[in-house]
Design an enzyme around this catalytic site. Structure first.
Site, PDB file in Angstrom:
ATOM      1  N   GLY A   1       0.650  -0.870  -0.218  1.00 48.01           N
ATOM      2  CA  GLY A   1       0.426   0.352  -0.092  1.00 48.01           C
ATOM      3  C   GLY A   1       0.763   1.339  -0.545  1.00 48.01           C
TER       4      GLY A   1
ATOM      5  N   ASP B   1      -5.996  -0.100  -1.915  1.00 48.43           N
ATOM      6  CA  ASP B   1      -6.396  -0.679  -3.016  1.00 48.43           C
ATOM      7  C   ASP B   1      -8.373  -1.729  -2.332  1.00 48.43           C
ATOM      8  OD1 ASP B   1      -5.116  -2.436  -1.099  1.00 48.43           O
ATOM      9  OD2 ASP B   1      -6.402  -4.075  -2.117  1.00 48.43           O
TER      10      ASP B   1
ATOM     11  N   GLY C   1      -5.216  -0.079  14.059  1.00 47.36           N
ATOM     12  CA  GLY C   1      -3.675   0.314  14.770  1.00 47.36           C
ATOM     13  C   GLY C   1      -3.566  -0.867  14.959  1.00 47.36           C
TER      14      GLY C   1
ATOM     15  N   THR D   1      -2.123  -4.021  12.755  1.00 43.02           N
ATOM     16  CA  THR D   1      -1.580  -3.680  12.104  1.00 43.02           C
ATOM     17  C   THR D   1       0.175  -3.224  12.840  1.00 43.02           C
ATOM     18  OG1 THR D   1      -2.896  -4.204   9.957  1.00 43.02           O
ATOM     19  CG2 THR D   1      -0.005  -4.302   8.948  1.00 43.02           C
TER      20      THR D   1
ATOM     21  N   LYS E   1      -6.996   7.119  10.281  1.00 41.46           N
ATOM     22  CA  LYS E   1      -8.568   7.857  10.674  1.00 41.46           C
ATOM     23  C   LYS E   1      -8.733   7.344  12.394  1.00 41.46           C
ATOM     24  CE  LYS E   1     -10.651   4.863   6.323  1.00 41.46           C
ATOM     25  NZ  LYS E   1     -10.811   3.298   6.343  1.00 41.46           N
TER      26      LYS E   1
ATOM     27  N   GLU F   1       4.107   3.784   6.383  1.00 46.29           N
ATOM     28  CA  GLU F   1       2.693   3.304   6.033  1.00 46.29           C
ATOM     29  C   GLU F   1       1.386   4.221   5.521  1.00 46.29           C
ATOM     30  OE1 GLU F   1       1.041   0.837   6.064  1.00 46.29           O
ATOM     31  OE2 GLU F   1       0.868  -1.041   7.098  1.00 46.29           O
ATOM     32  N   ASP F   2       0.294   3.501   4.934  1.00 46.44           N
ATOM     33  CA  ASP F   2      -0.184   4.043   3.704  1.00 46.44           C
ATOM     34  C   ASP F   2      -1.098   4.288   4.627  1.00 46.44           C
ATOM     35  OD1 ASP F   2      -0.881   1.062   4.156  1.00 46.44           O
ATOM     36  OD2 ASP F   2      -1.714   1.211   2.639  1.00 46.44           O
TER      37      ASP F   2
ATOM     38  N   ASP G   1      -5.372   2.122  10.606  1.00 45.61           N
ATOM     39  CA  ASP G   1      -7.012   1.872  10.658  1.00 45.61           C
ATOM     40  C   ASP G   1      -7.374   2.156  12.381  1.00 45.61           C
ATOM     41  OD1 ASP G   1      -9.475   2.092   9.592  1.00 45.61           O
ATOM     42  OD2 ASP G   1      -9.496  -0.074   9.566  1.00 45.61           O
TER      43      ASP G   1
HETATM   44  P1  IMP Z   1      -5.004  -1.467  10.544  1.00 47.01           P
HETATM   45  O1  IMP Z   1      -4.543  -3.143  11.499  1.00 47.01           O
HETATM   46  O2  IMP Z   1      -6.997  -1.075  10.976  1.00 47.01           O
HETATM   47  O3  IMP Z   1      -4.542  -0.124  11.347  1.00 47.01           O
HETATM   48  O4  IMP Z   1      -5.427  -1.763   8.905  1.00 47.01           O
HETATM   49  C1  IMP Z   1      -4.227  -1.343   8.247  1.00 47.01           C
HETATM   50  C2  IMP Z   1      -4.763  -2.216   7.080  1.00 47.01           C
HETATM   51  O5  IMP Z   1      -5.791  -1.985   6.597  1.00 47.01           O
HETATM   52  C3  IMP Z   1      -3.488  -1.413   5.949  1.00 47.01           C
HETATM   53  O6  IMP Z   1      -3.005  -1.339   5.583  1.00 47.01           O
HETATM   54  C4  IMP Z   1      -4.258  -1.355   4.913  1.00 47.01           C
HETATM   55  O7  IMP Z   1      -4.026  -2.127   4.175  1.00 47.01           O
HETATM   56  C5  IMP Z   1      -6.325  -1.625   5.481  1.00 47.01           C
HETATM   57  N1  IMP Z   1      -7.207  -0.700   4.834  1.00 47.01           N
HETATM   58  C6  IMP Z   1      -7.348  -0.177   6.837  1.00 47.01           C
HETATM   59  N2  IMP Z   1      -8.749   1.224   6.421  1.00 47.01           N
HETATM   60  C7  IMP Z   1      -8.590   1.358   4.084  1.00 47.01           C
HETATM   61  C8  IMP Z   1      -8.972   2.165   3.209  1.00 47.01           C
HETATM   62  O8  IMP Z   1     -10.143   2.859   3.836  1.00 47.01           O
HETATM   63  N3  IMP Z   1      -8.833   1.640   2.247  1.00 47.01           N
HETATM   64  C9  IMP Z   1      -8.305   0.582   1.722  1.00 47.01           C
HETATM   65  N4  IMP Z   1      -7.431  -0.045   2.406  1.00 47.01           N
HETATM   66  C10 IMP Z   1      -7.702   0.273   4.525  1.00 47.01           C
HETATM   67 MG    MG Z   2      -0.887  -1.496   3.676  1.00 44.06          MG
END
Ligand code: IMP
Ligand code: MG
Length: 181
Positions: free
Chosen positions: A49, A163, A109, A111, A135, A103-104, A107
């Protein structure tokens, strides 16, 4: 280029044009150039990403630094029932290094937290986080994210590396989903 794109069953509309993205990438790069001067930081870009953000960010980093790419591989752990994410692709010795994770999007957190745990076992001196998007309303873990290009609402977005089911990474602008489920 159209303001509306269709990816599989969903339509998306431009929400952050490239020029606005790049203005924030400029700002983040300036902050990093100021803060990490003389630290020879090792940027760890998290694929897939963050490839576009990483390229635009690194073109604006003017201090001595190194860059490498990592990936998070999900697999079904033998002992655990849930999904385990393993960090792959680190060939560098991180001991005593100043790391900047690129990171891209952060969300929930989870990951990022998993990534920090894994990198921490390699004894770096310090780990900084740079993310294109955050976010804030969805964040579930306590993270110190120093470099945030843009904060966005909870809506699902694509483009500029991000994506929907593998599609949409190639667009230069960021798009927000129009069709709610
Ligand atoms: P987390 O572990 O919930 O913070 O998720 C992080 C991962 O979810 C990111 O690295 C993205 O790959 C994916 N992700 C979260 N939100 C979005 C979005 O709005 N569009 C695309 N990918 C997302
Ligand atoms: Mg990612």
């Amino acid at each position: 280029m159209s303001n509306i794109i269709q990816l599989k069953d969903k339509r998306f509309a431009v929400s952050i044009p490239e020029a606005d993205i790049l203005r924030q990438v400029d700002r983040v790069a300036a902050e990093i150039n100021r803060d990490l001067k003389d630290k020879n930081p090792l940027f760890l870009s998290v694929l897939n990403g963050s490839f576009m953000f990483t390229a635009d960010l690194m073109k604006r980093i003017s201090i001595p630094c190194e860059i490498s790419f990592v990936k998070l591989a999900s697999y079904q752990g033998l002992a655990s029932t849930g999904k385990v994410k393993e960090v792959i692709g680190i060939n560098e010795d991180l001991t005593g290094r100043t790391i900047v994770v690129v990171e891209d999007i952060v969300d929930t957190g989870h990951t990022m937290q998993r990534l920090l745990e894994s990198l921490g076992t390699r004894r770096p001196k310090e780990i900084h986080i740079a993310t294109l998007l955050l976010k804030p309303d969805k964040l579930q873990v306590d993270l110190d994210i120093e470099y945030v290009a843009m904060q966005i609402p909870n809506d699902f977005i694509v483009g500029y590396g991000l994506d929907y089911d593998g599609l949409g990474r190639n667009y230069k602008d960021i798009y927000t989903v129009i069709d709610a489920d």
